[in-house]
Scaffold this motif. Sequence first.
Motif, PDB file in Angstrom:
ATOM      1  N   THR A 194       0.845  -1.199   0.000  1.00 58.81           N
ATOM      2  CA  THR A 194       0.000   0.000   0.000  1.00 58.81           C
ATOM      3  C   THR A 194       0.874   1.239   0.000  1.00 58.81           C
ATOM      4  O   THR A 194       1.769   1.366   0.840  1.00 58.81           O
ATOM      5  CB  THR A 194      -0.931   0.023   1.223  1.00 58.81           C
ATOM      6  OG1 THR A 194      -1.797  -1.115   1.194  1.00 58.81           O
ATOM      7  CG2 THR A 194      -1.777   1.288   1.230  1.00 58.81           C
ATOM      8  N   GLU A 195       0.600   2.130  -0.940  1.00 60.28           N
ATOM      9  CA  GLU A 195       1.244   3.439  -0.964  1.00 60.28           C
ATOM     10  C   GLU A 195       0.277   4.443  -0.356  1.00 60.28           C
ATOM     11  O   GLU A 195      -0.864   4.559  -0.799  1.00 60.28           O
ATOM     12  CB  GLU A 195       1.598   3.847  -2.395  1.00 60.28           C
ATOM     13  CG  GLU A 195       2.623   2.959  -3.067  1.00 60.28           C
ATOM     14  CD  GLU A 195       4.013   3.126  -2.479  1.00 60.28           C
ATOM     15  OE1 GLU A 195       4.294   4.226  -1.943  1.00 60.28           O
ATOM     16  OE2 GLU A 195       4.801   2.169  -2.538  1.00 60.28           O
ATOM     17  N   ALA A 215      -3.255   3.729  -2.228  1.00 61.53           N
ATOM     18  CA  ALA A 215      -3.185   2.957  -3.472  1.00 61.53           C
ATOM     19  C   ALA A 215      -2.758   1.552  -3.091  1.00 61.53           C
ATOM     20  O   ALA A 215      -1.587   1.304  -2.773  1.00 61.53           O
ATOM     21  CB  ALA A 215      -2.202   3.598  -4.441  1.00 61.53           C
ATOM     22  N   CYS A 216      -3.712   0.613  -3.092  1.00 62.06           N
ATOM     23  CA  CYS A 216      -3.495  -0.731  -2.560  1.00 62.06           C
ATOM     24  C   CYS A 216      -3.329  -1.734  -3.691  1.00 62.06           C
ATOM     25  O   CYS A 216      -4.109  -1.734  -4.647  1.00 62.06           O
ATOM     26  CB  CYS A 216      -4.667  -1.148  -1.672  1.00 62.06           C
ATOM     27  SG  CYS A 216      -5.028  -0.004  -0.329  1.00 62.06           S
ATOM     28  N   SER A 217      -2.341  -2.599  -3.548  1.00 56.55           N
ATOM     29  CA  SER A 217      -2.080  -3.652  -4.533  1.00 56.55           C
ATOM     30  C   SER A 217      -2.022  -4.991  -3.821  1.00 56.55           C
ATOM     31  O   SER A 217      -1.313  -5.139  -2.826  1.00 56.55           O
ATOM     32  CB  SER A 217      -0.761  -3.398  -5.262  1.00 56.55           C
ATOM     33  OG  SER A 217      -0.772  -2.141  -5.918  1.00 56.55           O
ATOM     34  N   ARG A 223      -6.553  -1.110  -6.094  1.00 53.93           N
ATOM     35  CA  ARG A 223      -7.735  -0.326  -5.725  1.00 53.93           C
ATOM     36  C   ARG A 223      -7.290   0.933  -4.999  1.00 53.93           C
ATOM     37  O   ARG A 223      -6.192   0.988  -4.422  1.00 53.93           O
ATOM     38  CB  ARG A 223      -8.677  -1.150  -4.825  1.00 53.93           C
ATOM     39  CG  ARG A 223      -9.146  -2.428  -5.460  1.00 53.93           C
ATOM     40  CD  ARG A 223      -9.862  -3.322  -4.458  1.00 53.93           C
ATOM     41  NE  ARG A 223     -11.138  -2.775  -4.017  1.00 53.93           N
ATOM     42  CZ  ARG A 223     -11.912  -3.347  -3.092  1.00 53.93           C
ATOM     43  NH1 ARG A 223     -11.516  -4.473  -2.498  1.00 53.93           N
ATOM     44  NH2 ARG A 223     -13.061  -2.799  -2.746  1.00 53.93           N
ATOM     45  N   GLY A 224      -8.158   1.944  -5.020  1.00 55.21           N
ATOM     46  CA  GLY A 224      -7.868   3.206  -4.354  1.00 55.21           C
ATOM     47  C   GLY A 224      -8.877   3.517  -3.271  1.00 55.21           C
ATOM     48  O   GLY A 224     -10.068   3.244  -3.417  1.00 55.21           O
ATOM     49  N   VAL A 246     -12.355   5.020  -3.954  1.00 56.21           N
ATOM     50  CA  VAL A 246     -12.349   6.088  -4.963  1.00 56.21           C
ATOM     51  C   VAL A 246     -11.572   5.594  -6.193  1.00 56.21           C
ATOM     52  O   VAL A 246     -10.960   4.522  -6.183  1.00 56.21           O
ATOM     53  CB  VAL A 246     -11.711   7.378  -4.405  1.00 56.21           C
ATOM     54  CG1 VAL A 246     -12.514   7.916  -3.225  1.00 56.21           C
ATOM     55  CG2 VAL A 246     -10.263   7.135  -3.976  1.00 56.21           C
ATOM     56  N   ASP A 247     -11.619   6.405  -7.238  1.00 57.67           N
ATOM     57  CA  ASP A 247     -10.944   6.072  -8.486  1.00 57.67           C
ATOM     58  C   ASP A 247      -9.424   6.118  -8.283  1.00 57.67           C
ATOM     59  O   ASP A 247      -8.878   7.134  -7.861  1.00 57.67           O
ATOM     60  CB  ASP A 247     -11.363   7.060  -9.577  1.00 57.67           C
ATOM     61  CG  ASP A 247     -10.940   6.603 -10.967  1.00 57.67           C
ATOM     62  OD1 ASP A 247      -9.863   5.993 -11.089  1.00 57.67           O
ATOM     63  OD2 ASP A 247     -11.681   6.874 -11.929  1.00 57.67           O
ATOM     64  N   LEU A 248      -8.753   5.005  -8.591  1.00 59.00           N
ATOM     65  CA  LEU A 248      -7.309   4.938  -8.395  1.00 59.00           C
ATOM     66  C   LEU A 248      -6.575   5.953  -9.266  1.00 59.00           C
ATOM     67  O   LEU A 248      -5.557   6.522  -8.837  1.00 59.00           O
ATOM     68  CB  LEU A 248      -6.813   3.524  -8.701  1.00 59.00           C
ATOM     69  CG  LEU A 248      -5.318   3.257  -8.501  1.00 59.00           C
ATOM     70  CD1 LEU A 248      -4.917   3.528  -7.050  1.00 59.00           C
ATOM     71  CD2 LEU A 248      -4.962   1.835  -8.892  1.00 59.00           C
ATOM     72  N   SER A 249      -7.088   6.226 -10.471  1.00 60.40           N
ATOM     73  CA  SER A 249      -6.425   7.202 -11.349  1.00 60.40           C
ATOM     74  C   SER A 249      -6.471   8.601 -10.751  1.00 60.40           C
ATOM     75  O   SER A 249      -5.526   9.391 -10.913  1.00 60.40           O
ATOM     76  CB  SER A 249      -7.076   7.191 -12.734  1.00 60.40           C
ATOM     77  OG  SER A 249      -8.435   7.577 -12.664  1.00 60.40           O
ATOM     78  N   GLU A 250      -7.540   8.930 -10.006  1.00 62.62           N
ATOM     79  CA  GLU A 250      -7.622  10.238  -9.348  1.00 62.62           C
ATOM     80  C   GLU A 250      -6.598  10.336  -8.224  1.00 62.62           C
ATOM     81  O   GLU A 250      -5.996  11.398  -8.002  1.00 62.62           O
ATOM     82  CB  GLU A 250      -9.042  10.468  -8.820  1.00 62.62           C
ATOM     83  CG  GLU A 250     -10.079  10.646  -9.917  1.00 62.62           C
ATOM     84  CD  GLU A 250     -11.474  10.861  -9.375  1.00 62.62           C
ATOM     85  OE1 GLU A 250     -12.281  11.528 -10.049  1.00 62.62           O
ATOM     86  OE2 GLU A 250     -11.774  10.364  -8.263  1.00 62.62           O
TER      87      GLU A 250
END
Length: 411
Positions: A194-195, A215-217, A223-224, A246-250
């Motif tokens: 997770t970042e 930002a979880c992987s 996923r965000g 929420v949207d990970l790209s955001e």
Amino acid sequence: MWLLPQQALQLAGWLGEWEGEAFGSQETNFWRQRMILAMKSRLEALAFDASSLPAVVGMHANTVLWFSTSRPLAMAMVSDRSFNLEPLNALHLDHIVGSPEQQAKGFGATLLQGLVQRAAMTQQVLVLEPQSPGLEAYFGRLGFRHVQEVDPYLWIPSGKLDNEVCLRFVLSEDSDHERLLAAFKRPPEWMGVTEEFYVASRQDTSSLDVLALFACSRASCRRGFARRLKRSKPSAAYEVGDIEEVDLSEIMAIMRSPEKLQEVSWSCAEGFGEGPWTSLPGNFSGLGRCSISQKAFTLPGVLPSLGKIDLVIESLELQMRREPVHSVSITCNLGILAEVLEVTRHFFNTFRVRAAFHRNPLAWNLEARKGALRMPTIHEAYGTICEAHVIICISLHNHISIDGIQHKRLG
């Protein structure tokens, strides 16, 4: 419901009728008389003190009546307190007493059951402090368990409570982390990274209002998430809001440029940056970021009836620290909190893992990032009593209602 101080003397009068009546064993009668005297004293003091207006609630025939004159068969006095595990608060059972009449048998247990559910509905946990081995045995039979890890004196209920709680144990040294990993003979059930990125208003120099981005992987899934953390002053603990997907790209865009936060429509970001330090929104800046690696194992020693509990070993990497900070995260149902704490501490002791309980688990990474690592003080462990007291009574009926929840008479 009886309002105080208007009807405090009426309640004190009812308690006075119970005073001196023998009830149960010698030890039971001793503590019962002490509770009656303590409740009478507080009620008589409230009758002439209008600085606070607690409420007295009476339960009658599946409804709550206002300004009832019916004599109760059981009465409890409770108060709001802090709890040594964020974000929960405590509903403290100060006193509970029942009528000496034979028909009142079992109503004290029913009243406790209703208070447990009432507390759970408001993100609280009912807590009590038995004053003798006999009282410990009595409350133990009603499902209460000692949570020494959280507080050396408090007991909490166990059973079907839907609220989830998160626990955090901070490992003392790298050697404790190595012993913990060696305790598991099998590879982790899952691993993740997770970042985390923290944003605040540029004018909020004390970081009173922080938005945490995640930002979880895990395997091939990314996923965000975002959540709000607030505190009233720099020395206070953060109050953690609900997490929102929420949207990970955001999230990635905000990590590159915090000003992009003005373009999102997240619920947790509503009003963010508009605190008392400025009248203008925007002008965000990043407080910093960190990376957390996770290895999840099944917590050993948990009874199958309690379900599977994950013990997640986390390694927090900070920019200003050469070695990572290791901790353990466990999420469980509030109703099995006492059992999970007991099993976890036994597991740590068995493998000589030194781990300190941290009272604010969801804000741990932010506090570590800001260098605010500390153990709770004795005053924090005990908590503080609020001025609002509630007295709850049970009337002569086999079925009662507490905040809309139906309960049967026990015993």
